[in-house]
Design an enzyme around this catalytic site. Structure first.
Site, PDB file in Angstrom:
ATOM      1  CB  CYS A   1      -0.862   0.361   1.150  1.00 15.53           C
ATOM      2  SG  CYS A   1      -2.207  -1.584   1.619  1.00 15.53           S
TER       3      CYS A   1
ATOM      4  CD1 TRP B   1      -0.968  -5.439  -4.215  1.00 12.43           C
ATOM      5  CD2 TRP B   1      -1.087  -7.030  -2.524  1.00 12.43           C
ATOM      6  NE1 TRP B   1      -0.598  -6.950  -3.915  1.00 12.43           N
ATOM      7  CE2 TRP B   1      -0.040  -7.898  -3.373  1.00 12.43           C
ATOM      8  CE3 TRP B   1      -0.844  -6.390  -0.731  1.00 12.43           C
ATOM      9  CZ2 TRP B   1      -0.188  -8.190  -3.104  1.00 12.43           C
ATOM     10  CZ3 TRP B   1       0.013  -8.481  -0.447  1.00 12.43           C
ATOM     11  CH2 TRP B   1      -0.123  -9.030  -1.099  1.00 12.43           C
TER      12      TRP B   1
ATOM     13  CG  HIS C   1      16.797 -34.762 -16.840  1.00 14.18           C
ATOM     14  ND1 HIS C   1      17.137 -36.206 -16.601  1.00 14.18           N
ATOM     15  CD2 HIS C   1      18.278 -34.246 -17.060  1.00 14.18           C
ATOM     16  CE1 HIS C   1      18.798 -36.428 -16.951  1.00 14.18           C
ATOM     17  NE2 HIS C   1      19.323 -34.714 -16.821  1.00 14.18           N
TER      18      HIS C   1
ATOM     19  CD  GLU D   1      13.841 -10.885 -14.584  1.00 19.00           C
ATOM     20  OE1 GLU D   1      13.687 -11.121 -13.809  1.00 19.00           O
ATOM     21  OE2 GLU D   1      13.221  -9.708 -15.047  1.00 19.00           O
TER      22      GLU D   1
ATOM     23  CG  ASN E   1       2.648   0.156   3.899  1.00 19.74           C
ATOM     24  OD1 ASN E   1       4.587   0.539   3.964  1.00 19.74           O
ATOM     25  ND2 ASN E   1       2.436  -0.874   3.308  1.00 19.74           N
ATOM     26  N   GLY E   2       1.445  -1.716   6.275  1.00 19.21           N
ATOM     27  CA  GLY E   2       1.798  -2.469   6.625  1.00 19.21           C
ATOM     28  C   GLY E   2       0.300  -3.467   7.275  1.00 19.21           C
TER      29      GLY E   2
ATOM     30  CE  LYS F   1       9.536  -0.944  -9.603  1.00 21.71           C
ATOM     31  NZ  LYS F   1       9.411  -2.044 -10.563  1.00 21.71           N
TER      32      LYS F   1
ATOM     33  CD  GLU G   1       6.706  -9.979 -12.439  1.00 17.02           C
ATOM     34  OE1 GLU G   1       6.926  -9.744 -12.021  1.00 17.02           O
ATOM     35  OE2 GLU G   1       7.168  -9.219 -13.298  1.00 17.02           O
TER      36      GLU G   1
ATOM     37  CE  LYS H   1       9.912  -8.723 -15.657  1.00 16.55           C
ATOM     38  NZ  LYS H   1      10.968  -8.224 -14.672  1.00 16.55           N
TER      39      LYS H   1
ATOM     40  NE  ARG I   1       4.506   2.482  -0.714  1.00 16.34           N
ATOM     41  CZ  ARG I   1       5.656   1.448  -0.183  1.00 16.34           C
ATOM     42  NH1 ARG I   1       6.435   1.980  -0.647  1.00 16.34           N
ATOM     43  NH2 ARG I   1       5.722   0.814   0.553  1.00 16.34           N
TER      44      ARG I   1
HETATM   45  C1  G6P Z   1       8.251  -7.757  -6.174  1.00 18.97           C
HETATM   46  C2  G6P Z   1       7.985  -6.922  -7.386  1.00 18.97           C
HETATM   47  C3  G6P Z   1       9.300  -7.331  -8.498  1.00 18.97           C
HETATM   48  C4  G6P Z   1      10.730  -7.226  -8.121  1.00 18.97           C
HETATM   49  C5  G6P Z   1      10.391  -8.028  -6.591  1.00 18.97           C
HETATM   50  C6  G6P Z   1      11.931  -7.858  -5.219  1.00 18.97           C
HETATM   51  O1  G6P Z   1       7.659  -8.361  -6.813  1.00 18.97           O
HETATM   52  O2  G6P Z   1       6.603  -7.210  -8.585  1.00 18.97           O
HETATM   53  O3  G6P Z   1       9.087  -6.612  -9.323  1.00 18.97           O
HETATM   54  O4  G6P Z   1      11.377  -8.202  -8.438  1.00 18.97           O
HETATM   55  O5  G6P Z   1       9.033  -7.958  -5.679  1.00 18.97           O
HETATM   56  O6  G6P Z   1      11.881  -6.629  -4.742  1.00 18.97           O
HETATM   57  P1  G6P Z   1      12.896  -5.695  -4.375  1.00 18.97           P
HETATM   58  O7  G6P Z   1      12.273  -4.055  -4.772  1.00 18.97           O
HETATM   59  O8  G6P Z   1      13.398  -6.521  -3.906  1.00 18.97           O
HETATM   60  O9  G6P Z   1      13.730  -5.611  -5.713  1.00 18.97           O
END
Ligand code: G6P
Length: 609
Positions: free
Chosen positions: A2, A74, A505, A482, A98-99, A604, A489, A486, A27
């Site tokens: 949040c 969130w 395997h 990665e 937030n928390g 994020k 996501e 992507k 957030r």
């Molecule tokens: C969330 C984000 C990712 C990010 C991860 C770690 O899952 O959606 O994009 O890689 O957190 O975040 P950080 O800020 O610790 O790199």
């Protein structure tokens, strides 16, 4: 998670808060709300869904006043709905949070027994009632907040208003980020810097256990017991424009295209070509301490963990120090053996990820030293680490990480070079050669970005696939992970990253003409092996999208699509091959019409465990 924003000053609070929330939507974005205070009256507006819904509501029913707080959510406790959206009000008290308040059930039972009625399913509403409960008895807003927070367990960043004391805004922090912006005759608070950048660059970072009490003219920061604290402000160098889309359709696309600049900034001032060395200004370890290290632990989550997987290759190859890499949420519960000569390297774009922060505390608690690779200046992880290597990517707003990832790879590479030199494993000449390659990288990245239109065509061809497989070997395996992440996501297509040699395997059973297989096959030490794996896919009717470095006629005839990134050293190839991974996911998501910058269910910055 949040995002929270607060304002007290002479201007109308509502537009300032909405603008701040827009920059914090990364957030969380399942509901949003605002409360302003005008002539001792609170005006609360809340809406389920994106911030846009709240803006529409405010258009119909404006909220006036020069003090205000806002929130973008969130969901943790209670589903996304208007009733669960913040702010929450109890009597004269209004709170955004937030928390997670961990002892909220206990507090709720006590407050309910004392006659408090709760409307939402959130833990935040408990804070509002708890402050109100104390306020009714003490009759002083500030004292009531102190008393209430003294009872709250867990993590919080809060901004609180009291309609009976309209000239005050109170903010406090414990385990969740909170930044203060200082203006003239006005103050701002927010979960993150970009929310205030268009108003001020003078910022103060609150620490855990600190409370700030604002009037339009004054600010007082104390600990929970009320002891005054002296805090230094910092001038933030990020410009407000860096947090705008700058003509791009999405932040993600803008951030993909910013990578040459971001990489150049991360390298800038750190290469010592003449001495054949690297300078890392805030590393917190001298060459002697680096030479004495016997192990490196890398801890991170999500995309940052993928960067760490590449970092292991760098550090073991260039510095010959063994590396153990963990996902942060696993590290802290496995009782790792962290010796005093080990170094823990935390990787985090935001510097606020709860699991990574907990991993840092675990490693430090066991006596090890800790350095972080971080993008957000003065974030919690940066402040608690013994040293920091900042990536200078600038604010990353798109939820799917792009430029933060490639700059993390650069930072890891710089660290490995530094470590290799300090240990005498890498000669000055070798280091100089790597530095030359690094200097050429931003230009090569620009070339890789010219693949955009070509990759859009490939995206059109494959956008209807139900699943994708991504294969790579060695330092390209993390790029396969990665690439798959992507795609998952932002396009919601199921995708898996696999070490190419492991395909036989298990995953080979999945291959048929409906499964696109992205194969990372640049010219590196394992090229021939990867090509054999690719043949295995083709022989079973699989559709290969190959990523090669430079022209590769041998591959062209075998594959459904060939993407050619420029050539560079084996070590730096992962940075270039990342670009087609990002663009492919981006274009498929755009074609499918998903919300690229704010994909469903994600956030994020993940500040909950
Ligand atoms: C969330 C984000 C990712 C990010 C991860 C770690 O899952 O959606 O994009 O890689 O957190 O975040 P950080 O800020 O610790 O790199």
């Amino acid at each position: 998670m949040c995002g929270i924003v607060g304002y007290i000053g002479q201007q109308e609070a509502s537009p300032i808060i909405i603008d701040g929330l827009r920059r914090l939507e990364y957030r969380g974005y399942d509901s949003a709300g605002i409360c302003t205070l005008e002539k001792g009256e609170t005006q609360i507006r809340r809406a389920e869904g994106k911030l846009l819904n709240l803006e529409k509501l405010l258009h119909e029913r404006p909220a006036e006043g020069t003090r205000g707080i806002g929130h973008t959510r969130w969901a943790t406790h209670g589903r996304p709905s208007e009733i669960n959206a913040h702010p929450h009000k109890a009597g004269a008290i209004v709170v955004v949070h937030n928390g997670i308040i961990e002892n909220y059930l206990k507090l709720k039972a006590r407050l309910a027994a004392a006659g408090h009625n709760f409307k939402s399913e959130t833990d935040t509403e408990i804070i509002a009632h708890l402050v109100e409960d104390h306020y009714r008895r003490i009759g002083n807003f500030e004292a009531a907040v102190r008393a209430a927070l003294g009872e709250a367990e867990g993590a919080y960043a809060v901004a609180i208003l009291c309609q009976d004391e309209p000239d005050k805004l109170i903010a406090a922090k414990q385990g969740a980020p909170l930044v203060i912006g200082q203006g003239i005759g006005e103050f701002f608070v927010a979960s993150d810097i970009p929310a205030m950048l268009s108003h001020t660059r003078e910022m103060i970072f609150l620490e855990d256990g600190e409370i700030a009490v604002f009037t339009p003219e004054q600010m007082k920061i104390t600990d929970l017991a009320g002891q005054p604290l002296v805090k230094q402000s910092r001038t933030i160098t990020w410009s407000p424009l860096m947090a705008e889309k700058g003509g791009y359709r999405h932040f993600m696309l803008k951030e993909i295209h910013e990578q040459p600049r971001a990489l150049a900034d991360t390298i800038a001032g750190r290469l010592q070509g003449d001495e054949g060395d690297v300078y890392l200004e805030d590393l917190g370890l001298d060459d002697q301490q680096l030479a004495g290290l016997d192990k490196v632990f890398i801890i991170a989550c999500g995309t940052s963990w993928h960067a760490g997987l590449v970092g292991k290759f760098y550090i073991e190859k260039l510095a010959r120090v063994p590396v153990e890499i963990d996902i942060a949420s696993e590290f802290r519960y496995r009782d790792p053996i962290v010796g005093k000569d080990s170094l823990t390297l935390l990787i985090s774009q935001s510097g606020e990820t709860a699991d990574t922060l907990a991993g840092l505390r675990e490693a430090k608690g066991k006596g090890g030293r800790a350095v972080c690779i971080c993008n957000v200046v003065d974030s919690s992880i940066a402040r608690e680490s013994d040293g920091v290597i900042y990536t200078h990517a600038g604010p990353e707003i798109g939820v799917a990480s792009t430029k933060a990832f490639t700059t993390q790879l650069i930072a890891l590479y710089l660290f490995a070079l530094k470590l290799g030199r300090a240990r005498g494993v890498l000669s000055a000449d070798d280091c100089r050669a790597q530095v030359q390659e690094l200097l050429a990288l931003p230009r090569k990245l620009e070339e890789a970005l010219e693949l955009d239109a070509e990759i859009e065509q490939i995206a059109k061809e494959f956008m209807h696939a139900r699943d994708f497989l991504y294969l790579g070997r060695g330092n390209q395996y993390p790029i396969a992970l990665e690439g798959a992440l992507k795609l998952k996501e932002i396009s919601y297509i199921h995708a898996e990253g696999y070490p190419a040699g492991e395909m036989k395997h298990g995953p080979i059973a999945l291959i048929d003409e409906n499964l696109p297989v992205v194969v990372l096959a640049p010219r590196n030490a394992t090229y021939d092996k990867v090509v054999s794996n690719m043949e295995e896919v083709c022989a079973r009717g699989g559709k290969v999208i190959a990523v090669a470095s430079g022209p590769d006629a041998g591959l062209e005839e075998k594959v459904a699509a060939l993407i050619q990134v420029p050539e560079t050293s084996d070590d730096l190839l992962p940075i270039l091959t990342s670009v087609p991974m990002q663009l492919l996911a981006y274009h498929i998501a755009v074609l499918k019409g998903t919300d690229v910058d704010q994909p469903r269910n994600l956030a994020k910055s993940v500040t909950v465990e």
